[in-house]
Design a protein around this motif. Structure first.
Motif, PDB file in Angstrom:
ATOM      1  N   UNK A 166      -7.458   1.748  -6.117  1.00  0.00           N
ATOM      2  CA  UNK A 166      -6.986   3.116  -5.929  1.00  0.00           C
ATOM      3  C   UNK A 166      -8.036   3.869  -5.127  1.00  0.00           C
ATOM      4  N   UNK A 167      -7.616   4.920  -4.466  1.00  0.00           N
ATOM      5  CA  UNK A 167      -8.537   5.701  -3.652  1.00  0.00           C
ATOM      6  C   UNK A 167      -7.920   7.028  -3.262  1.00  0.00           C
TER       7      UNK A 167
ATOM      8  N   UNK B  81       0.861  -1.186   0.000  1.00  0.00           N
ATOM      9  CA  UNK B  81       0.000   0.000   0.000  1.00  0.00           C
ATOM     10  C   UNK B  81       0.897   1.236   0.000  1.00  0.00           C
ATOM     11  N   UNK B  82       0.522   2.257  -0.784  1.00  0.00           N
ATOM     12  CA  UNK B  82       1.321   3.467  -0.862  1.00  0.00           C
ATOM     13  C   UNK B  82       0.419   4.671  -1.112  1.00  0.00           C
ATOM     14  N   UNK B  83       0.934   5.846  -0.810  1.00  0.00           N
ATOM     15  CA  UNK B  83       0.165   7.058  -1.105  1.00  0.00           C
ATOM     16  C   UNK B  83       1.106   8.176  -1.548  1.00  0.00           C
TER      17      UNK B  83
ATOM     18  N   UNK C 257      -4.305  13.456  -1.220  1.00  0.00           N
ATOM     19  CA  UNK C 257      -3.708  12.847  -2.394  1.00  0.00           C
ATOM     20  C   UNK C 257      -4.369  11.546  -2.776  1.00  0.00           C
ATOM     21  N   UNK C 258      -3.620  10.713  -3.463  1.00  0.00           N
ATOM     22  CA  UNK C 258      -4.122   9.432  -3.954  1.00  0.00           C
ATOM     23  C   UNK C 258      -3.388   8.300  -3.251  1.00  0.00           C
ATOM     24  N   UNK C 259      -4.064   7.158  -3.162  1.00  0.00           N
ATOM     25  CA  UNK C 259      -3.444   5.976  -2.584  1.00  0.00           C
ATOM     26  C   UNK C 259      -3.680   4.792  -3.503  1.00  0.00           C
ATOM     27  N   UNK C 260      -2.811   3.821  -3.409  1.00  0.00           N
ATOM     28  CA  UNK C 260      -2.946   2.607  -4.198  1.00  0.00           C
ATOM     29  C   UNK C 260      -2.652   1.394  -3.349  1.00  0.00           C
ATOM     30  N   UNK C 261      -3.284   0.287  -3.690  1.00  0.00           N
ATOM     31  CA  UNK C 261      -3.126  -0.944  -2.941  1.00  0.00           C
ATOM     32  C   UNK C 261      -3.081  -2.115  -3.918  1.00  0.00           C
TER      33      UNK C 261
END
Length: 110
Positions: A68-69, A20-22, A43-47
């Protein structure tokens, strides 16, 4: 750790990982006063997750998921001395699910 609902279908040990990262930018201008800095970030995050579940049938289950979120962060930093800082962060993530977390850290200038 592996999500518990996989154990219901597994005939052996489940293996896999979750990453997981943002990425975020300060939306409200950071507030700074002498040795303290307060900032709000959005911002945006991804998993991405991938788990191998040995099934009760002949073929194993290969579960992969990418989502994404949005990410929101509140950060408070305080300089303890010229070399050390203390930082507290609160993070909120919203995608298919929503969850939050926090971190405390001590920074050292080298």
């Amino acid at each position: 750790s592996v999500p518990s609902f996989y154990e219901k279908y597994a005939s052996g040990p489940v293996s896999g990982f979750l990453v997981m990262s943002h990425v975020a930018v300060p939306i409200f201008l950071p507030y700074s006063k002498r040795n303290t800095l307060f900032a709000v970030w959005f911002g945006a995050m991804g998993l991405y997750s991938k788990f191998n579940v040995p099934g009760n049938t002949s073929s194993p289950i290969d579960s992969q998921e990418a989502r994404i979120g949005f990410a929101g962060l509140v950060s408070l930093s305080h300089r303890i001395s010229k070399k050390y800082i203390f930082q507290a962060d609160y993070k909120y993530y919203f995608e298919l699910n929503s969850y939050s977390g926090y971190s405390l850290s001590i920074g050292v200038e080298y």
